[in-house]
Design a protein around this motif. Structure first.
Motif, PDB file in Angstrom:
ATOM      1  N   GLY A 543      46.745 -15.294  21.635  1.00  0.00           N
ATOM      2  CA  GLY A 543      46.063 -14.629  20.541  1.00  0.00           C
ATOM      3  C   GLY A 543      45.439 -13.300  20.938  1.00  0.00           C
ATOM      4  O   GLY A 543      45.387 -12.920  22.110  1.00  0.00           O
ATOM      5  N   HIS A 544      44.932 -12.624  19.931  1.00  0.00           N
ATOM      6  CA  HIS A 544      44.263 -11.329  20.088  1.00  0.00           C
ATOM      7  C   HIS A 544      42.794 -11.520  19.710  1.00  0.00           C
ATOM      8  O   HIS A 544      42.482 -12.073  18.657  1.00  0.00           O
ATOM      9  N   ASN A 545      41.893 -11.086  20.584  1.00  0.00           N
ATOM     10  CA  ASN A 545      40.451 -11.187  20.336  1.00  0.00           C
ATOM     11  C   ASN A 545      40.035 -12.608  19.936  1.00  0.00           C
ATOM     12  O   ASN A 545      39.367 -12.833  18.919  1.00  0.00           O
ATOM     13  N   THR A 546      40.415 -13.566  20.738  1.00  0.00           N
ATOM     14  CA  THR A 546      40.051 -14.947  20.434  1.00  0.00           C
ATOM     15  C   THR A 546      38.537 -15.128  20.544  1.00  0.00           C
ATOM     16  O   THR A 546      37.866 -14.488  21.359  1.00  0.00           O
ATOM     17  N   VAL A 547      38.000 -16.026  19.714  1.00  0.00           N
ATOM     18  CA  VAL A 547      36.561 -16.237  19.690  1.00  0.00           C
ATOM     19  C   VAL A 547      36.069 -16.774  21.035  1.00  0.00           C
ATOM     20  O   VAL A 547      34.946 -16.473  21.464  1.00  0.00           O
ATOM     21  N   GLU A 548      36.899 -17.565  21.723  1.00  0.00           N
ATOM     22  CA  GLU A 548      36.512 -18.089  23.039  1.00  0.00           C
ATOM     23  C   GLU A 548      36.269 -16.950  24.025  1.00  0.00           C
ATOM     24  O   GLU A 548      35.248 -16.926  24.721  1.00  0.00           O
ATOM     25  N   GLU A 549      37.214 -16.035  24.119  1.00  0.00           N
ATOM     26  CA  GLU A 549      37.111 -15.006  25.159  1.00  0.00           C
ATOM     27  C   GLU A 549      36.092 -13.924  24.810  1.00  0.00           C
ATOM     28  O   GLU A 549      35.349 -13.457  25.690  1.00  0.00           O
ATOM     29  N   MET A 553      32.637 -13.147  27.069  1.00  0.00           N
ATOM     30  CA  MET A 553      32.193 -11.836  27.560  1.00  0.00           C
ATOM     31  C   MET A 553      30.811 -11.491  27.020  1.00  0.00           C
ATOM     32  O   MET A 553      29.963 -10.958  27.742  1.00  0.00           O
ATOM     33  N   MET A 554      30.578 -11.783  25.738  1.00  0.00           N
ATOM     34  CA  MET A 554      29.265 -11.514  25.147  1.00  0.00           C
ATOM     35  C   MET A 554      28.170 -12.354  25.794  1.00  0.00           C
ATOM     36  O   MET A 554      26.995 -11.978  25.778  1.00  0.00           O
ATOM     37  N   GLY A 555      28.548 -13.498  26.364  1.00  0.00           N
ATOM     38  CA  GLY A 555      27.568 -14.347  27.009  1.00  0.00           C
ATOM     39  C   GLY A 555      27.327 -13.994  28.456  1.00  0.00           C
ATOM     40  O   GLY A 555      26.184 -13.867  28.896  1.00  0.00           O
ATOM     41  N   VAL A 556      28.401 -13.799  29.216  1.00  0.00           N
ATOM     42  CA  VAL A 556      28.242 -13.663  30.656  1.00  0.00           C
ATOM     43  C   VAL A 556      27.829 -12.245  31.071  1.00  0.00           C
ATOM     44  O   VAL A 556      27.106 -12.058  32.060  1.00  0.00           O
ATOM     45  N   LEU A 557      28.268 -11.229  30.331  1.00  0.00           N
ATOM     46  CA  LEU A 557      27.936  -9.862  30.736  1.00  0.00           C
ATOM     47  C   LEU A 557      26.431  -9.578  30.692  1.00  0.00           C
ATOM     48  O   LEU A 557      25.877  -9.009  31.647  1.00  0.00           O
ATOM     49  N   PRO A 558      25.712  -9.948  29.618  1.00  0.00           N
ATOM     50  CA  PRO A 558      24.268  -9.654  29.607  1.00  0.00           C
ATOM     51  C   PRO A 558      23.490 -10.353  30.730  1.00  0.00           C
ATOM     52  O   PRO A 558      22.566  -9.760  31.294  1.00  0.00           O
ATOM     53  N   VAL A 559      23.867 -11.589  31.062  1.00  0.00           N
ATOM     54  CA  VAL A 559      23.098 -12.275  32.105  1.00  0.00           C
ATOM     55  C   VAL A 559      23.493 -11.776  33.488  1.00  0.00           C
ATOM     56  O   VAL A 559      22.669 -11.779  34.411  1.00  0.00           O
ATOM     57  N   LYS A 582      28.765  -2.929  25.316  1.00  0.00           N
ATOM     58  CA  LYS A 582      28.405  -2.093  24.168  1.00  0.00           C
ATOM     59  C   LYS A 582      29.599  -1.867  23.247  1.00  0.00           C
ATOM     60  O   LYS A 582      29.460  -1.855  22.015  1.00  0.00           O
ATOM     61  N   ASP A 583      30.789  -1.730  23.823  1.00  0.00           N
ATOM     62  CA  ASP A 583      31.968  -1.373  23.039  1.00  0.00           C
ATOM     63  C   ASP A 583      32.921  -2.539  22.845  1.00  0.00           C
ATOM     64  O   ASP A 583      34.089  -2.343  22.466  1.00  0.00           O
ATOM     65  N   LEU A 584      32.452  -3.744  23.047  1.00  0.00           N
ATOM     66  CA  LEU A 584      33.306  -4.914  22.871  1.00  0.00           C
ATOM     67  C   LEU A 584      33.541  -5.177  21.384  1.00  0.00           C
ATOM     68  O   LEU A 584      32.629  -5.009  20.556  1.00  0.00           O
ATOM     69  N   SER A 585      34.732  -5.600  21.037  1.00  0.00           N
ATOM     70  CA  SER A 585      35.036  -5.927  19.639  1.00  0.00           C
ATOM     71  C   SER A 585      34.145  -7.042  19.134  1.00  0.00           C
ATOM     72  O   SER A 585      33.730  -7.918  19.903  1.00  0.00           O
ATOM     73  N   PRO A 586      33.852  -7.060  17.835  1.00  0.00           N
ATOM     74  CA  PRO A 586      33.066  -8.164  17.274  1.00  0.00           C
ATOM     75  C   PRO A 586      33.893  -9.448  17.226  1.00  0.00           C
ATOM     76  O   PRO A 586      35.125  -9.422  17.338  1.00  0.00           O
ATOM     77  N   LEU A 587      33.205 -10.558  17.030  1.00  0.00           N
ATOM     78  CA  LEU A 587      33.888 -11.837  16.915  1.00  0.00           C
ATOM     79  C   LEU A 587      34.765 -11.852  15.672  1.00  0.00           C
ATOM     80  O   LEU A 587      34.382 -11.312  14.620  1.00  0.00           O
ATOM     81  N   PRO A 588      35.942 -12.472  15.747  1.00  0.00           N
ATOM     82  CA  PRO A 588      36.803 -12.552  14.555  1.00  0.00           C
ATOM     83  C   PRO A 588      36.165 -13.437  13.490  1.00  0.00           C
ATOM     84  O   PRO A 588      35.531 -14.449  13.796  1.00  0.00           O
ATOM     85  N   ALA A 605      36.283 -17.154  13.026  1.00  0.00           N
ATOM     86  CA  ALA A 605      37.658 -17.620  13.099  1.00  0.00           C
ATOM     87  C   ALA A 605      38.078 -17.706  14.564  1.00  0.00           C
ATOM     88  O   ALA A 605      37.324 -17.311  15.469  1.00  0.00           O
ATOM     89  N   ARG A 606      39.282 -18.205  14.783  1.00  0.00           N
ATOM     90  CA  ARG A 606      39.713 -18.437  16.167  1.00  0.00           C
ATOM     91  C   ARG A 606      40.279 -17.191  16.836  1.00  0.00           C
ATOM     92  O   ARG A 606      40.077 -16.992  18.029  1.00  0.00           O
ATOM     93  N   ALA A 607      41.030 -16.402  16.099  1.00  0.00           N
ATOM     94  CA  ALA A 607      41.700 -15.254  16.731  1.00  0.00           C
ATOM     95  C   ALA A 607      42.207 -14.310  15.670  1.00  0.00           C
ATOM     96  O   ALA A 607      42.349 -14.660  14.496  1.00  0.00           O
ATOM     97  N   LEU A 608      42.491 -13.097  16.097  1.00  0.00           N
ATOM     98  CA  LEU A 608      43.185 -12.131  15.252  1.00  0.00           C
ATOM     99  C   LEU A 608      44.670 -12.151  15.600  1.00  0.00           C
ATOM    100  O   LEU A 608      45.051 -12.544  16.710  1.00  0.00           O
ATOM    101  N   PRO A 609      45.513 -11.719  14.669  1.00  0.00           N
ATOM    102  CA  PRO A 609      46.929 -11.584  15.021  1.00  0.00           C
ATOM    103  C   PRO A 609      47.107 -10.404  15.985  1.00  0.00           C
ATOM    104  O   PRO A 609      46.243  -9.516  16.031  1.00  0.00           O
TER     105      PRO A 609
END
Length: 843
Positions: A543-549, A553-559, A582-588, A605-609
């Motif tokens: 997938g593209h921009n999956t919610v898991e990944e 990144m949104m979790g591990v980078l700040p800590v 700062k420039d990471l895509s938003p969650l799908p 959602a789970r992912a973008l196409p």
């Protein structure tokens, strides 16, 4: 000298005072009473071995069950593995194995010894003791906390001519071969002891184990019955006798594993059974006093949750204090030899069910096996990040061997990168790559694209799953982030900065660097970073921009950024991580899909196409719910985040949450409900997860949900995690921000409760709610951190006592104050006093 003596006395006084402060000054807790509610009692023999009672010391253990004439055990350890990550001989699923040592039978040679008449079997979780009563036979069973010893004391009231045979049996034939893998079992008599050794070899891999059994209190004669069975014939007599079973394991071919067991056995003999029992009583009593919960409700659901909660903690204390974590599929409780569905690998999602709840229990020792295993494999994960993905940092797969990942030949690694990053067509893979992959374990993430096609004409056949290089767990990177975040949580709960520097930060840095350098993470024309060709858990492939990944990144980078600032290291990496974040895509979200389907608000959602396989427009997998795991959505979050979170949560329940709402064994939805402050989730989902209709719980409260020989407590761990968040939360508004304490944020009306739980910042928090009123909040500062807590009586004033003296009144909705180590605070509604709520818990 006098000054030194005075300093020592002052230190001891401080330590003693701190120890006393760990128990509530308001609540007097009868730990034995409340923990004993989790006891097991059988009035008839179990119908199958998997229903036996668990007894273990964290490294070694067994279920205890009976057959008509015998008391039965399969001894297991957490550090015995038949093969490692480099194995080439377990290419057929479910054939690799681990944990097992041998069978031990105490055979009383009379068929009616353990019949239903006069039968009683009992497990006391408070002291870790199992008792069994049959016809003229009584036995007590324990696993010694100080050494790897299981001991059975036998009281035999039969006529004095009756014999007892203690049999030690191998798990397999003496020599088992699978390619160049060999498993050799040897039985021998050594004086009045019987010995079983196992030796596993494959290429450079070596693992060995030993079991030594001796009778204490009666004469016994050792005889070798055949190549798979050795026995001790216990002489008749009217005195009690004990059966001592010692075990050891090693990965060092130069180490004498039998000598290790002998040494442990001698230590146990010097204490005797009563000495072992007294040692265990002290250990278990100290264990239980580290925290508690006590719940009640008119419908009995709260008591059901409480019983299973303490049982879960007992199971974890009995199986998770060794060098490796117990595996989700069987733990220390397998009874069928080497047969075990899912083999010897660790599945991150399943293991999380056992471990996510433990932080709040104030029992970090139960988490150490997990941290030890992942820290030990860190170097192999660094090599894998570069070889397999062309990245830096560390790559922790979703499914992994106990020793991490095996290095690859450089030429093959280069081809793997091209194939797995989709830079080379799958159809163009070389014969060398196919031949190399053919013998690899298909459950390893690296090779999980493999599909079993079965045996034909004496040859094993395999193909791919139809997704090219993709399989259920091939392209999951979020496991590394979740593991690293648990390292961060350990720091937050303990405030141990040395541990953060030595163990936690290297993991955080490694995962952050893996993402930053991952070749398929790219900044595009919209100014945002996008990640491609990755899975979303097991259901979306490529997938593209999956919610898991993205969540990871949104979790591990700040800590990682915060930890580097605290430790004053890697300023250059901080800048790079900050730019990526700062420039990471938003969650799908569902808004990304204009399919016209009715929505109850915007959901994640789970992912973008594009997606290779699966539906990206579906809700996030309820077994993982990554947004909640990384503190991306808490009661402290912005209202816009909470609006999406609640809409997503509600979307899983078309008819709302009701008394009969079913919930999956592995689902994190009860956890999400608690984190969102939903009391209906606590009232119905937690109990329903414990008593799920998906599987049948066995009399020992565990289940075989994962298949044959997979005795486990996964659902109990998930329920415990949800329970903690319903009782008490200490969560930030975003990852790395300061945590805020809330008590009873998702508690049902009409349910009463008291608890003592650990919060982030090193605060042990006690509170009581009776008849809808929060009576008090008591806080022990174990590290001297600043404390942040929401007003337990919203909109009303309250009084704070500090170190037994009235300190101040407040009506702040968010109270922030400095603490010193060992400070003690009590908060009560204005007009109340702590003395009003003193009571005994457990009566």
């Amino acid at each position: 000298m006098i000054r030194i003596l005075i300093s020592v006395l002052l230190l001891l006084s401080t330590v003693q005072s701190f120890g006393q402060q760990r128990n509530s000054t308001i609540l007097e807790v009868d730990y034995e009473k409340i923990v004993s509610g989790a006891a097991l009692t059988y009035d008839k023999p179990v119908s199958r071995s998997e229903e036996g009672m668990p007894v273990g010391n964290g490294t070694m253990g067994s279920l205890v069950w009976t057959t008509p004439s015998a008391l039965r055990f399969q001894l297991n350890r957490v550090d015995v593995f038949g093969n490692n990550s480099a194995s080439n001989n377990f290419y057929e699923r479910h054939t690799d194995y681990c944990g097992g040592l041998g069978f031990v039978d105490l055979d009383f040679l009379t068929e009616g010894t353990f019949a239903e008449k006069n039968f009683r079997q009992h497990l006391s979780p408070y002291i870790g003791l199992a008792t069994v009563e049959g016809h003229h036979i009584k036995a007590r069973v324990l696993a010694w906390n100080e050494q790897d010893i299981m001991a059975v004391e036998v009281e035999d009231d039969r006529p004095p001519s009756e014999l007892v045979h203690v049999k030690l049996r191998t798990l397999r034939s003496p020599v088992t071969k699978r390619g160049n893998h060999t498993a050799i079992s040897r039985l021998k008599v050594m004086g009045n002891k019987i010995v079983l050794t196992q030796e596993f070899r494959e290429d450079l891999y070596y693992c060995a184990s030993s079991v030594v059994v001796e009778i204490v209190g009666r004469e016994a004669r050792a005889t070798l019955e055949n190549e798979t069975t050795i026995r001790l014939v216990v002489a008749p007599g009217d005195a009690k006798f004990s059966v001592l079973m010692a075990s050891a394991a090693t990965f060092d071919p130069e180490e004498d594993v039998v000598a290790l067991s002998f040494k442990k056995l001698e230590e146990a003999k010097s204490k005797g059974f009563e000495g072992l029992l007294q040692s265990n009583k002290v250990w278990w009593e100290n264990f239980w006093e580290k925290s508690f919960i006590h719940l009640s409700s008119d419908d009995g659901k709260a008591s059901l949750i409480e019983r299973n909660y303490y049982y879960y903690l007992y199971v974890m204390a009995s199986s998770s204090r060794g060098p490796y974590p117990p595996k989700f599929n069987g733990m220390l409780w397998t009874t069928g030899g080497d047969d075990r569905k899912w083999g010897n690998l660790y599945w991150g999602a399943n293991q999380s069910c056992l471990y996510n709840a433990l932080f709040q229990t104030n029992r970090m020792e139960l988490l150490e096996p997990m941290f030890h295993m992942y820290s030990a494999m860190r170097k192999s994960c660094e090599i894998a990040a570069a070889q397999q993905w062309g990245s830096k940092g560390i790559y922790i797969p979703e499914t992994v061997a106990f020793d991490g990942l095996a290095p690859l030949p450089e030429g093959l690694a280069a081809e793997m990168r091209e194939l797995y990053l989709l830079r080379k067509p799958w159809a163009g893979r070389s014969q060398e790559f196919s031949d190399y992959a053919f013998t690899k374990m298909p459950f390893l993430s690296r090779w999980n694209w493999k599909k079993d096609d079965g045996w034909k004409d004496g040859r094993w056949n395999a193909s791919d799953k139809g997704g090219g290089a993709f399989g259920h767990v091939t392209h999951i990177f979020s496991r590394g982030a979740k593991i690293a975040y648990q390292y961060w949580l350990r720091y937050e709960y303990t405030q141990d900065r040395d541990w953060l520097r030595e163990e936690g930060y290297p993991m955080l840095k490694g995962v952050a660097e893996f993402y930053r350098n991952f070749p398929n993470l790219k900044k595009e024309g919209d100014g945002k970073y996008h990640i491609y060709h990755v899975n979303d858990n097991e259901s979306v492939w490529g997938g593209h921009n999956t919610v898991e990944e993205l969540s990871s990144m949104m979790g591990v980078l700040p800590v990682a950024i915060k930890a580097s600032e605290m430790l004053n290291v890697d300023a250059d990496f901080r800048l790079k991580w900050s730019e990526l974040l700062k420039d990471l895509s938003p969650l799908p979200t569902s808004d990304d899909y204009r399919d016209g389907s009715p929505k109850k608000g915007v959901t994640w959602a789970r992912a973008l196409p594009p997606v290779i396989q699966g539906n990206g427009n579906r809700l996030p997998d309820p077994n993982t719910l990554p947004v909640w795991f990384f503190d991306l959505c808490t009661l402290e979050s912005d209202l816009s985040v909470l609006e999406t979170a609640n809409a997503t949560f509600d979307a899983y329940f078309e008819k709302g949450i009701e008394e009969n709402t079913s919930i999956h064994v592995l689902s994190k939805l009860p956890v999400a409900g608690s984190l969102l402050g939903r009391p209906e989730s606590t009232e119905f989902l937690i109990a329903n997860q414990i008593e799920t209709s998906e599987i049948r719980a066995m009399p020992n409260r565990m289940d075989l949900r994962e298949g044959f020989q997979t005795t486990s407590a996964q659902r109990l761990g998930r329920a415990a995690e949800a329970l903690h968040y319903a009782l008490c939360q200490s969560v930030p508004s975003q990852p790395g921000r300061e945590p805020v304490i809330r008590v009873f944020p998702a508690w049902p009306g009409g349910w009463d409760a008291q608890f003592s739980l650990l919060c982030r910042g090193g605060f042990l928090v006690n509170s009581s709610l009776q008849k809808g009123k929060i009576e008090f909040v008591e806080i022990f500062s174990q590290s001297g951190s600043d404390c942040r807590i929401r007003n337990p009586w919203p909109g009303k004033p309250f009084t704070i006592y500090r170190n037994e003296k009235k300190w101040k009144d407040s009506k702040d909705e968010l109270l922030v104050f400095e603490t010193r180590k060992n400070d003690h605070f009590i908060m009560v509604s204005k007009g109340d006093t702590p003395e009003m709520f003193k009571k005994r818990i457990g009566n």
